[in-house]
Design an enzyme around this catalytic site. Structure first.
Site, PDB file in Angstrom:
ATOM      1  N   ASN A  12       0.882  -1.128  -0.101  1.00 19.96           N
ATOM      2  CA  ASN A  12      -0.079  -0.071  -0.109  1.00 19.96           C
ATOM      3  C   ASN A  12       0.980   1.264  -0.003  1.00 19.96           C
ATOM      4  O   ASN A  12       1.579   1.454   1.067  1.00 19.96           O
ATOM      5  CB  ASN A  12      -1.047  -0.111   1.384  1.00 19.96           C
ATOM      6  CG  ASN A  12      -1.862   1.252   1.533  1.00 19.96           C
ATOM      7  OD1 ASN A  12      -1.705   2.231   0.430  1.00 19.96           O
ATOM      8  ND2 ASN A  12      -2.459   1.106   2.686  1.00 19.96           N
ATOM      9  N   TRP A  13       1.091   1.906  -0.996  1.00 26.95           N
ATOM     10  CA  TRP A  13       1.861   3.174  -1.348  1.00 26.95           C
ATOM     11  C   TRP A  13       1.276   4.255  -0.740  1.00 26.95           C
ATOM     12  O   TRP A  13       2.039   5.214  -0.446  1.00 26.95           O
ATOM     13  CB  TRP A  13       2.278   3.133  -2.648  1.00 26.95           C
ATOM     14  CG  TRP A  13       3.078   2.114  -3.437  1.00 26.95           C
ATOM     15  CD1 TRP A  13       3.185   0.832  -2.741  1.00 26.95           C
ATOM     16  CD2 TRP A  13       3.597   1.955  -4.606  1.00 26.95           C
ATOM     17  NE1 TRP A  13       4.154   0.027  -3.661  1.00 26.95           N
ATOM     18  CE2 TRP A  13       4.333   0.906  -4.812  1.00 26.95           C
ATOM     19  CE3 TRP A  13       3.567   2.946  -5.700  1.00 26.95           C
ATOM     20  CZ2 TRP A  13       4.992   0.315  -5.836  1.00 26.95           C
ATOM     21  CZ3 TRP A  13       4.229   2.572  -7.018  1.00 26.95           C
ATOM     22  CH2 TRP A  13       4.754   1.265  -6.847  1.00 26.95           C
ATOM     23  N   LYS A  14       0.214   4.289  -0.193  1.00 28.92           N
ATOM     24  CA  LYS A  14      -0.524   5.357   0.210  1.00 28.92           C
ATOM     25  C   LYS A  14      -0.429   6.823  -0.404  1.00 28.92           C
ATOM     26  O   LYS A  14      -0.215   6.639  -1.656  1.00 28.92           O
ATOM     27  CB  LYS A  14       0.142   5.811   1.874  1.00 28.92           C
ATOM     28  CG  LYS A  14      -0.164   4.353   2.437  1.00 28.92           C
ATOM     29  CD  LYS A  14       0.161   4.501   4.256  1.00 28.92           C
ATOM     30  CE  LYS A  14      -0.240   3.226   4.804  1.00 28.92           C
ATOM     31  NZ  LYS A  14      -0.021   3.304   6.292  1.00 28.92           N
ATOM     32  N   HIS A 101      -9.431   1.134   4.609  1.00 28.05           N
ATOM     33  CA  HIS A 101      -8.279   1.285   5.286  1.00 28.05           C
ATOM     34  C   HIS A 101      -8.355   2.001   6.605  1.00 28.05           C
ATOM     35  O   HIS A 101      -9.378   3.255   6.382  1.00 28.05           O
ATOM     36  CB  HIS A 101      -7.201   1.551   4.361  1.00 28.05           C
ATOM     37  CG  HIS A 101      -5.849   1.917   4.930  1.00 28.05           C
ATOM     38  ND1 HIS A 101      -5.562   2.711   6.123  1.00 28.05           N
ATOM     39  CD2 HIS A 101      -4.733   0.920   4.935  1.00 28.05           C
ATOM     40  CE1 HIS A 101      -4.374   2.686   6.577  1.00 28.05           C
ATOM     41  NE2 HIS A 101      -4.007   1.453   5.726  1.00 28.05           N
ATOM     42  N   GLU A 103      -7.036   4.530   7.508  1.00 29.11           N
ATOM     43  CA  GLU A 103      -6.739   6.116   7.316  1.00 29.11           C
ATOM     44  C   GLU A 103      -7.986   6.694   6.514  1.00 29.11           C
ATOM     45  O   GLU A 103      -8.285   7.726   6.761  1.00 29.11           O
ATOM     46  CB  GLU A 103      -5.529   6.224   6.597  1.00 29.11           C
ATOM     47  CG  GLU A 103      -4.186   5.908   7.484  1.00 29.11           C
ATOM     48  CD  GLU A 103      -2.915   5.456   6.659  1.00 29.11           C
ATOM     49  OE1 GLU A 103      -3.153   5.475   5.678  1.00 29.11           O
ATOM     50  OE2 GLU A 103      -2.070   5.034   7.526  1.00 29.11           O
ATOM     51  N   GLU A 173      -5.483  -5.275  10.420  1.00 26.42           N
ATOM     52  CA  GLU A 173      -4.322  -4.109  10.674  1.00 26.42           C
ATOM     53  C   GLU A 173      -4.900  -3.318  11.917  1.00 26.42           C
ATOM     54  O   GLU A 173      -5.719  -2.496  12.021  1.00 26.42           O
ATOM     55  CB  GLU A 173      -4.487  -3.078   9.517  1.00 26.42           C
ATOM     56  CG  GLU A 173      -4.128  -3.634   8.065  1.00 26.42           C
ATOM     57  CD  GLU A 173      -3.489  -2.643   7.246  1.00 26.42           C
ATOM     58  OE1 GLU A 173      -2.362  -2.830   6.610  1.00 26.42           O
ATOM     59  OE2 GLU A 173      -4.116  -1.566   7.099  1.00 26.42           O
ATOM     60  N   GLY A 179       2.272   1.955  10.929  1.00 28.76           N
ATOM     61  CA  GLY A 179       3.519   3.052  10.991  1.00 28.76           C
ATOM     62  C   GLY A 179       3.915   3.407  12.215  1.00 28.76           C
ATOM     63  O   GLY A 179       4.728   4.444  12.388  1.00 28.76           O
ATOM     64  N   SER A 219       3.339  -2.284  10.622  1.00 29.27           N
ATOM     65  CA  SER A 219       4.451  -2.176  10.724  1.00 29.27           C
ATOM     66  C   SER A 219       5.091  -3.848  10.302  1.00 29.27           C
ATOM     67  O   SER A 219       6.106  -4.178  11.095  1.00 29.27           O
ATOM     68  CB  SER A 219       4.748  -2.089  12.226  1.00 29.27           C
ATOM     69  OG  SER A 219       4.474  -0.665  12.619  1.00 29.27           O
ATOM     70  N   GLY A 240       2.738  -1.114   4.389  1.00 24.34           N
ATOM     71  CA  GLY A 240       2.951   0.196   4.142  1.00 24.34           C
ATOM     72  C   GLY A 240       4.155   0.651   3.757  1.00 24.34           C
ATOM     73  O   GLY A 240       4.978   0.401   2.799  1.00 24.34           O
ATOM     74  N   GLY A 241       4.639   1.463   4.623  1.00 25.85           N
ATOM     75  CA  GLY A 241       6.160   1.843   4.664  1.00 25.85           C
ATOM     76  C   GLY A 241       7.364   0.824   3.935  1.00 25.85           C
ATOM     77  O   GLY A 241       7.850   1.578   3.038  1.00 25.85           O
TER      78      GLY A 241
HETATM   79  P1  PGA Z   1       2.832   0.302   7.761  1.00 21.89           P
HETATM   80  O1  PGA Z   1       1.358   0.478   7.108  1.00 21.89           O
HETATM   81  O2  PGA Z   1       3.070  -1.006   7.007  1.00 21.89           O
HETATM   82  O3  PGA Z   1       3.562   1.431   7.250  1.00 21.89           O
HETATM   83  O4  PGA Z   1       2.489  -0.009   9.056  1.00 21.89           O
HETATM   84  C1  PGA Z   1       0.318  -0.698   6.872  1.00 21.89           C
HETATM   85  C2  PGA Z   1      -0.738  -0.262   6.315  1.00 21.89           C
HETATM   86  O5  PGA Z   1      -1.326   0.919   6.685  1.00 21.89           O
HETATM   87  O6  PGA Z   1      -1.644  -0.650   5.390  1.00 21.89           O
END
Ligand code: PGA
Length: 257
Positions: A12-14, A101, A103, A173, A179, A219, A240-241
Site C-alpha cells: 500500500n503506497w499510500k 483502510h 486512514e 490491521e 506506521g 509495521s 505500508g512503509g
Molecule cells: P505500515 O502500514 O506497514 O507502514 O505500518 C500498513 C498499512 O497501513 O497498510
C-alpha cells in the site's frame, strides 16, 4: 500460513510516489520478486495518479504483478467531485482495490456501511476488494479487539455470494500498529485472523472460511514478516512503509514464499 491458500503480499503506497517514481519502484520490484511469482501473489497499490503508468509497465513487460487501487466510490458515475468509479479502475486493469483502510475511516469518514457498498460495487466490476479491519489502541487495551473486528466483518462483508466470499481478502490491521513500529505478537494477530475466518465461516459456510485469505498489516518489516507468516491463519501481509523500498518489500515477499 496454510498450504491450501496462495500467500499474498500487497504494498500500500499510500500518498507517496509520483507516477514516475512509481514506475521506477515497479521496475525495482519486478527485478527482485520475479523468482517467486508462481508462489506468492504480489500486488502493488499506487495512488490513483500512478495507476496508468503501473498498468502500462505491467502489461508491456508481462509482469505477474497484481495492481490495486487504494479506494473507490460505489456509484457507477455521477456528480461526485474527486471520486473514482469502479469502471475507471477496470479501464486501468486494476485487479484489486483496498477498501476500508483505517486512514480512510479516520480522515475521510469511511464507515462499515460505505465499505459494504464499495465491496459490492467492486464485485460488480470483477475487481477483488482487499477489505481492511482493525481496532484502535483504546479498544485493544480494553480487550475489545475481537468483538469490534467481528462487527466490522459482519457489516462490511454482508450480502456476498458464496463465490465472492471464497475470494475474500481481509487485512487485519490494528490501528495502533500502523506506521508505529509496534505490533501485536504473531500469536495474538493469528487469534484475530482465526476469529475473522470463523466469522466468514458463520456467514458463508466452511468452504468460504477455508478459502478466504486473511493478511496481517501494521509495521510489517523484513525482520518480523516470517514470524507472522509462520502462523496458520495468516496468509500474507498488507505492507505500508516497507513497500516503498524494493529490497525490503522483496524480503517480505520472499518470507511468504
Ligand atoms: P505500515 O502500514 O506497514 O507502514 O505500518 C500498513 C498499512 O497501513 O497498510
Amino acid at each position: 500460513m496454510s498450504g491450501s491458500r496462495t500467500p499474498m503480499v500487497a504494498g500500500n503506497w499510500k500518498m507517496f510516489t509520483t507516477s514516475g517514481e512509481g514506475a521506477v519502484l515497479i521496475d525495482h520490484v519486478q527485478d527482485v520478486v520475479s523468482d517467486v511469482w508462481d508462489r506468492v501473489d504480489v500486488v502493488v497499490c499506487p495512488p490513483f495518479t500512478g495507476l496508468k503508468a503501473a498498468s502500462t509497465i505491467i502489461e508491456l513487460d508481462h509482469l505477474r504483478l497484481g495492481l490495486g487501487a487504494q479506494d473507490v466510490h460505489w456509484e457507477e458515475e455521477g456528480a461526485y467531485t474527486g471520486a473514482i468509479a469502479p469502471r475507471m479502475l477496470v479501464d486501468l486493469r486494476c485487479n484489486y482495490c483496498i477498501v476500508g483502510h483505517s486512514e480512510r475511516r479516520e480522515y475521510f469518514g469511511e464507515t462499515d456501511e460505505t465499505v459494504n457498498l464499495k465491496v459490492h460495487a467492486l464485485h460488480r466490476h470483477g475487481i477483488t476488494p482487499i477489505v481492511c479491519c482493525g481496532e484502535s489502541l483504546a479498544l485493544y487495551e480494553a480487550g475489545k479487539t475481537e468483538e469490534f473486528v467481528r462487527g466490522q466483518i459482519r457489516a462490511g462483508l454482508a450480502g456476498l455470494t458464496a463465490e465472492q466470499a471464497s475470494a475474500l481478502i481481509v487485512a487485519y490491521e490494528p490501528i495502533w500498529a500502523i506506521g508505529t513500529g509496534h505490533t501485536p505478537t504473531p500469536e495474538k494477530a493469528n487469534d484475530v485472523a482465526r476469529m475473522i475466518r470463523a466469522t466468514v465461516g458463520a456467514m458463508y459456510g466452511p468452504p468460504a472460511a477455508q478459502a478466504a485469505r486473511v493478511l496481517y498489516g501494521g509495521s510489517v518489516k523484513p525482520e518480523n514478516a516470517s514470524m507472522f507468516f509462520g502462523e496458520p491463519d495468516i496468509d500474507g501481509a498488507l505492507v505500508g512503509g516497507a513497500a516503498l523500498k524494493a529490497d525490503a518489500f522483496s524480503d517480505i515477499v520472499h518470507a511468504a514464499s
